[in-house]
Design a protein around this motif. Structure first.
Motif, PDB file in Angstrom:
ATOM      1  N   PRO A 190       0.820  -1.217   0.000  1.00 51.59           N
ATOM      2  CA  PRO A 190       0.000   0.000   0.000  1.00 51.59           C
ATOM      3  C   PRO A 190       0.854   1.266   0.000  1.00 51.59           C
ATOM      4  CG  PRO A 190       0.029  -0.996   2.178  1.00 51.59           C
ATOM      5  CD  PRO A 190       0.688  -1.974   1.258  1.00 51.59           C
ATOM      6  N   THR A 191       0.421   2.250  -0.782  1.00 53.41           N
ATOM      7  CA  THR A 191       1.197   3.479  -0.939  1.00 53.41           C
ATOM      8  C   THR A 191       0.621   4.681  -0.200  1.00 53.41           C
ATOM      9  OG1 THR A 191      -0.014   3.939  -2.977  1.00 53.41           O
ATOM     10  CG2 THR A 191       2.105   2.800  -3.187  1.00 53.41           C
ATOM     11  N   ASP A 192      -0.696   4.733  -0.041  1.00 55.61           N
ATOM     12  CA  ASP A 192      -1.293   5.909   0.588  1.00 55.61           C
ATOM     13  C   ASP A 192      -2.645   5.548   1.191  1.00 55.61           C
ATOM     14  OD1 ASP A 192      -1.306   8.521   1.432  1.00 55.61           O
ATOM     15  OD2 ASP A 192      -1.965   9.366  -0.473  1.00 55.61           O
ATOM     16  N   ASN A 199     -17.918   9.775   6.772  1.00 53.20           N
ATOM     17  CA  ASN A 199     -18.296   8.583   7.540  1.00 53.20           C
ATOM     18  C   ASN A 199     -17.110   7.808   8.106  1.00 53.20           C
ATOM     19  OD1 ASN A 199     -17.213   7.320   5.289  1.00 53.20           O
ATOM     20  ND2 ASN A 199     -19.193   6.704   4.442  1.00 53.20           N
ATOM     21  N   GLY A 200     -15.888   8.252   7.826  1.00 52.10           N
ATOM     22  CA  GLY A 200     -14.716   7.586   8.380  1.00 52.10           C
ATOM     23  C   GLY A 200     -14.235   6.379   7.606  1.00 52.10           C
ATOM     24  N   ASP A 201     -14.878   6.044   6.465  1.00 53.30           N
ATOM     25  CA  ASP A 201     -14.388   4.927   5.655  1.00 53.30           C
ATOM     26  C   ASP A 201     -12.931   5.168   5.257  1.00 53.30           C
ATOM     27  OD1 ASP A 201     -16.800   3.660   5.806  1.00 53.30           O
ATOM     28  OD2 ASP A 201     -17.392   4.008   3.720  1.00 53.30           O
ATOM     29  N   VAL A 202     -12.175   4.075   5.151  1.00 57.64           N
ATOM     30  CA  VAL A 202     -10.737   4.154   4.888  1.00 57.64           C
ATOM     31  C   VAL A 202     -10.452   3.677   3.466  1.00 57.64           C
ATOM     32  CG1 VAL A 202      -8.452   3.460   5.688  1.00 57.64           C
ATOM     33  CG2 VAL A 202     -10.346   3.631   7.324  1.00 57.64           C
ATOM     34  N   TYR A 203      -9.776   4.502   2.684  1.00 62.09           N
ATOM     35  CA  TYR A 203      -9.420   4.176   1.306  1.00 62.09           C
ATOM     36  C   TYR A 203      -7.905   3.967   1.235  1.00 62.09           C
ATOM     37  CZ  TYR A 203     -14.101   5.606  -0.169  1.00 62.09           C
ATOM     38  OH  TYR A 203     -15.465   5.696  -0.344  1.00 62.09           O
ATOM     39  N   VAL A 204      -7.503   2.806   0.740  1.00 58.22           N
ATOM     40  CA  VAL A 204      -6.085   2.436   0.683  1.00 58.22           C
ATOM     41  C   VAL A 204      -5.668   2.240  -0.764  1.00 58.22           C
ATOM     42  CG1 VAL A 204      -4.340   0.759   1.386  1.00 58.22           C
ATOM     43  CG2 VAL A 204      -6.251   1.292   2.932  1.00 58.22           C
ATOM     44  N   ALA A 205      -4.644   2.966  -1.200  1.00 57.16           N
ATOM     45  CA  ALA A 205      -4.113   2.811  -2.558  1.00 57.16           C
ATOM     46  C   ALA A 205      -3.093   1.677  -2.575  1.00 57.16           C
ATOM     47  CB  ALA A 205      -3.462   4.108  -3.021  1.00 57.16           C
ATOM     48  N   THR A 245       0.053   2.205 -10.909  1.00 59.53           N
ATOM     49  CA  THR A 245       0.577   2.227  -9.536  1.00 59.53           C
ATOM     50  C   THR A 245       0.030   3.466  -8.827  1.00 59.53           C
ATOM     51  OG1 THR A 245       2.578   3.361 -10.317  1.00 59.53           O
ATOM     52  CG2 THR A 245       2.699   0.974 -10.036  1.00 59.53           C
ATOM     53  N   PRO A 246      -1.206   3.411  -8.353  1.00 57.14           N
ATOM     54  CA  PRO A 246      -1.773   4.579  -7.656  1.00 57.14           C
ATOM     55  C   PRO A 246      -0.915   4.953  -6.450  1.00 57.14           C
ATOM     56  CG  PRO A 246      -3.097   2.609  -7.256  1.00 57.14           C
ATOM     57  CD  PRO A 246      -2.117   2.253  -8.325  1.00 57.14           C
ATOM     58  N   HIS A 247      -0.484   6.202  -6.404  1.00 60.01           N
ATOM     59  CA  HIS A 247       0.504   6.612  -5.406  1.00 60.01           C
ATOM     60  C   HIS A 247      -0.028   7.569  -4.350  1.00 60.01           C
ATOM     61  CE1 HIS A 247       4.123   4.602  -6.547  1.00 60.01           C
ATOM     62  NE2 HIS A 247       4.899   5.469  -5.936  1.00 60.01           N
ATOM     63  N   ALA A 248      -1.056   8.331  -4.675  1.00 60.52           N
ATOM     64  CA  ALA A 248      -1.565   9.308  -3.712  1.00 60.52           C
ATOM     65  C   ALA A 248      -3.067   9.455  -3.901  1.00 60.52           C
ATOM     66  CB  ALA A 248      -0.873  10.658  -3.897  1.00 60.52           C
ATOM     67  N   ILE A 249      -3.795   9.576  -2.792  1.00 62.23           N
ATOM     68  CA  ILE A 249      -5.248   9.728  -2.851  1.00 62.23           C
ATOM     69  C   ILE A 249      -5.684  10.803  -1.866  1.00 62.23           C
ATOM     70  CG2 ILE A 249      -5.855   7.446  -3.709  1.00 62.23           C
ATOM     71  CD1 ILE A 249      -6.181   6.482  -0.885  1.00 62.23           C
ATOM     72  N   GLU A 250      -6.758  11.503  -2.228  1.00 65.04           N
ATOM     73  CA  GLU A 250      -7.279  12.568  -1.377  1.00 65.04           C
ATOM     74  C   GLU A 250      -8.724  12.842  -1.757  1.00 65.04           C
ATOM     75  OE1 GLU A 250      -7.609  14.179   1.482  1.00 65.04           O
ATOM     76  OE2 GLU A 250      -5.445  14.536   1.366  1.00 65.04           O
ATOM     77  N   PHE A 251      -9.510  13.320  -0.793  1.00 64.66           N
ATOM     78  CA  PHE A 251     -10.868  13.763  -1.074  1.00 64.66           C
ATOM     79  C   PHE A 251     -10.863  15.266  -1.304  1.00 64.66           C
ATOM     80  CE2 PHE A 251     -12.138   9.752   0.919  1.00 64.66           C
ATOM     81  CZ  PHE A 251     -13.215   9.384   0.117  1.00 64.66           C
ATOM     82  N   ASP A 252     -11.642  15.716  -2.297  1.00 63.33           N
ATOM     83  CA  ASP A 252     -11.770  17.152  -2.485  1.00 63.33           C
ATOM     84  C   ASP A 252     -12.946  17.676  -1.668  1.00 63.33           C
ATOM     85  OD1 ASP A 252     -14.123  16.597  -3.875  1.00 63.33           O
ATOM     86  OD2 ASP A 252     -13.303  17.097  -5.850  1.00 63.33           O
ATOM     87  N   GLY A 255     -16.307  15.910  -1.893  1.00 62.52           N
ATOM     88  CA  GLY A 255     -16.412  14.506  -1.522  1.00 62.52           C
ATOM     89  C   GLY A 255     -15.999  13.547  -2.610  1.00 62.52           C
ATOM     90  N   GLN A 256     -15.332  14.058  -3.649  1.00 62.16           N
ATOM     91  CA  GLN A 256     -14.853  13.199  -4.729  1.00 62.16           C
ATOM     92  C   GLN A 256     -13.451  12.695  -4.401  1.00 62.16           C
ATOM     93  OE1 GLN A 256     -16.466  14.921  -8.813  1.00 62.16           O
ATOM     94  NE2 GLN A 256     -15.596  16.562  -7.584  1.00 62.16           N
ATOM     95  N   LEU A 257     -13.205  11.421  -4.698  1.00 56.48           N
ATOM     96  CA  LEU A 257     -11.901  10.822  -4.442  1.00 56.48           C
ATOM     97  C   LEU A 257     -10.973  11.100  -5.618  1.00 56.48           C
ATOM     98  CD1 LEU A 257     -10.240   8.974  -2.514  1.00 56.48           C
ATOM     99  CD2 LEU A 257     -10.983   7.048  -3.945  1.00 56.48           C
ATOM    100  N   ILE A 258      -9.830  11.706  -5.338  1.00 55.40           N
ATOM    101  CA  ILE A 258      -8.835  12.027  -6.354  1.00 55.40           C
ATOM    102  C   ILE A 258      -7.679  11.044  -6.211  1.00 55.40           C
ATOM    103  CG2 ILE A 258      -7.395  13.827  -7.357  1.00 55.40           C
ATOM    104  CD1 ILE A 258     -10.392  14.497  -7.257  1.00 55.40           C
ATOM    105  N   VAL A 259      -7.303  10.397  -7.312  1.00 58.65           N
ATOM    106  CA  VAL A 259      -6.238   9.392  -7.295  1.00 58.65           C
ATOM    107  C   VAL A 259      -5.129   9.813  -8.245  1.00 58.65           C
ATOM    108  CG1 VAL A 259      -5.652   6.968  -7.673  1.00 58.65           C
ATOM    109  CG2 VAL A 259      -7.932   7.579  -6.819  1.00 58.65           C
ATOM    110  N   ALA A 260      -3.899   9.775  -7.752  1.00 60.93           N
ATOM    111  CA  ALA A 260      -2.743  10.075  -8.604  1.00 60.93           C
ATOM    112  C   ALA A 260      -2.037   8.780  -8.957  1.00 60.93           C
ATOM    113  CB  ALA A 260      -1.769  11.000  -7.869  1.00 60.93           C
TER     114      ALA A 260
END
Length: 260
Positions: A190-192, A199-205, A245-252, A255-260
């Protein structure tokens, strides 16, 4: 390696400083982050209201130089800073065989508040602070056969995400330390990490796998706030909704998930 800080400077101040420098032959040498970047001049396509403060953060508790670093996050107080390093200079061997603390908390001036996590990680990568102030760290490698030849007994580390309280207590581990695989039992390099502020859900790249590997894993694994596996977002590929190889994730802010 050291963490650098960026601060806003009024444009008028920059113009005055630039003009003053043009009238003198004295040049001040400013050390870069590495030998390779010492002489690299910044190139900006637009106005840049920031200046670099070298060596802003130092390890006062351990008194050692920075190792390779890939993760930084702002605390929920909006002022202090969290960062991870890989215990040793460069990219290898990372934290394998080391008791150095790779998770660090600095105040707004760069003074170290605390550090923790020694002996727990292989290759710390991403770091995230959730809405409750807890700190999540991704360990993007498991120990390799070569690592284990040099450091026997280190096979139970890596390829996990660890949730800490702000004072360093382990609250949760996603994945099985030292095992690369599929959720819910395991994770693959996992990278990020990011938590959904709603809601506290956890997103793992995942993952840091070599893109030439025929078994390349590339996905976002989702867990609820208690660590229960929910679903996978995306898959390996180069098309819409696919990753390499998704390296970084963030919510804007929407509430949209942004994946690098």
């Amino acid at each position: 390696m050291s963490v650098s800080a960026f601060v806003r400077v009024p444009l008028t101040t920059l113009i005055v400083v630039w003009a003053a420098l043009q009238g003198t032959s004295v040049q001040t040498e400013q050390r870069g982050g590495t030998v390779q970047t010492d002489n690299v001049q910044p190139v900006n396509s637009g106005a840049n209201p920031y200046r670099v403060i070298r060596d802003w953060a130092q390890f006062t508790s351990e008194g050692r130089p920075w190792g390779g670093s890939n993760g930084v996050a702002i605390d929920r107080d909006g002022k202090s800073v969290w960062a991870v390093d890989r215990c040793s200079p460069g990219t290898t061997p990372g934290c394998v065989g080391s008791k150095a603390n790779p998770v660090h908390h600095f105040d707004a001036s760069g003074k170290e508040i605390r550090s923790f996590g020694g002996g727990m990680f292989v290759w710390p990568h991403g770091i995230h602070v959730d809405r409750d102030g807890n700190v999540w760290v991704a360990d993007a490698r498991a120990t390799s056969p070569d690592d284990l030849k040099k450091f026997p007994g280190e096979d139970n580390k890596g390829s996990v995400v660890v949730k800490f309280s702000p004072d360093g207590k382990v609250l949760m581990t996603l994945g099985k330390p030292g095992v690369r695989g599929n959720p819910p039992e395991a994770l693959t390099d996992p990278t990020d990490i990011v938590t959904d502020p709603r809601n506290g859900d956890v997103y793992v790249a995942e993952s840091h796998t070599d893109v030439t590997d025929p078994n390349l894993v590339a996905r976002i694994s989702v867990f609820d706030r208690n660590g229960k596996f929910l679903r996978v977002v995306g898959r390996t590929g180069t098309g819409p909704g696919e990753f390499r190889t998704p390296h970084a994730i963030e919510f804007d802010s929407q509430g949209q998930l942004i994946v690098a």
